[in-house]
Design a protein around this motif. Sequence first.
Motif, short mmCIF file in Angstrom:
data_model
loop_
_atom_site.label_atom_id
_atom_site.label_comp_id
_atom_site.label_asym_id
_atom_site.label_seq_id
_atom_site.Cartn_x
_atom_site.Cartn_y
_atom_site.Cartn_z
N HIS A 160 0.83 -1.20 0.00
CA HIS A 160 0.00 0.00 0.00
C HIS A 160 0.87 1.25 0.00
CE1 HIS A 160 -3.62 -2.34 0.54
NE2 HIS A 160 -3.11 -2.94 1.59
N PHE A 161 0.25 2.39 -0.25
CA PHE A 161 0.97 3.66 -0.27
C PHE A 161 1.31 4.11 1.14
CE2 PHE A 161 -1.46 3.86 -4.28
CZ PHE A 161 -0.42 4.12 -5.16
N SER A 162 2.45 4.81 1.27
CA SER A 162 2.84 5.34 2.58
C SER A 162 3.56 6.67 2.37
CB SER A 162 3.74 4.36 3.34
OG SER A 162 4.94 4.13 2.65
N GLU A 163 3.65 7.44 3.45
CA GLU A 163 4.29 8.76 3.42
C GLU A 163 4.91 9.03 4.78
OE1 GLU A 163 3.06 13.42 2.36
OE2 GLU A 163 1.51 11.89 2.65
N HIS A 164 6.12 9.58 4.76
CA HIS A 164 6.80 9.91 6.01
C HIS A 164 6.00 10.97 6.77
CE1 HIS A 164 10.04 10.67 8.86
NE2 HIS A 164 9.86 11.96 8.64
N LEU A 165 5.90 10.80 8.08
CA LEU A 165 5.14 11.73 8.91
C LEU A 165 6.05 12.53 9.84
CD1 LEU A 165 2.34 12.77 9.72
CD2 LEU A 165 2.22 10.91 11.41
N LEU A 166 6.82 11.86 10.67
CA LEU A 166 7.70 12.58 11.59
C LEU A 166 8.85 11.68 12.01
CD1 LEU A 166 7.24 11.49 14.76
CD2 LEU A 166 5.13 12.79 14.52
#
Length: 303
Positions: A160-166
């Motif tokens: 699945h798609f993911s994105e850096h948060l912190l």
Amino acid sequence: MHFRKLDLNLLVALDALIRHQNVSLAAEELHLSQSAMSSSLSRLRRYFNDDLLVQVGRSMILSPLAEQLEQPIRDILVKIDASLMLKPGFDPTKSDREFRICVSDYMLHTLIPHVIEMTQEQGCTVKLNFLPQVSDPKKELDRGGADLLILPEIFCSDFHFSEHLLTDEFACVVWDQSDLAKGDMTMDVFTSAGHICMQPPNSNPSFETHSYDLQGVYRRVEVRTFSFSCIPSLIIGSNLIATLQKRLIDKAIAQGLPLKLFPSPVSLPLLNESMQWHKYQNVDLGIIWLRKLMLEAVTRLAK
């Protein structure tokens, strides 16, 4: 609606039956009577010419065919659900949509208060349902049990798609009146002292435990708990060490807890928290808004 002589409404029933492996619980989820769900199961058995659910003692187990059908059916239903959400425009101040978000209590204690604060400031009418992390986060996305996961990057699925948060770092913390607070946090002190650590219930080991294990570092764990955020309070009055996210320690100290922070004598990797969402929801305007909200909350957290 029928497709190849199958009432497509029965796929929803089959999905619930496979997940619960219980007619009563499946009926309860779909707000049907038990007799109506039993009738659906009978129709599904006739269509597939298979028992699907097999009685073994007091429980029911999936037939081999039902096990093979589980993922394709769930995938179809999640895709349909995601397609229905593709309405023109999304206004969080007019929508009553509920977003289900899997988070650790570390994130609940540090980032999420800013998220809630921002939704209140913006007059949002959406609902936020924060759920505990589970042993198989990807499965929560696959089955539609969650709209967004917030978890360490190393636990993200490639599917699945993911994105850096912190990003955060780890440090050691002790009660400031303990013997441990009087000297340096050397490796000898670290390994000889007792530790308190967080163990997620029915889930992966916590990130710092995973990191210590990879390096072969032994900790004499005397206390385990299911919560990160309670550890700063539990450590007071003890001669124990905890390894925690620095943001969590800083918040506890800012709130007046008598704690002392030390750099860890063990070099631990940075904690990179990511957001992950279902591949079919990548163009969902609601999910896009939610992700943007999370990133804006990180900016506020950093101030």
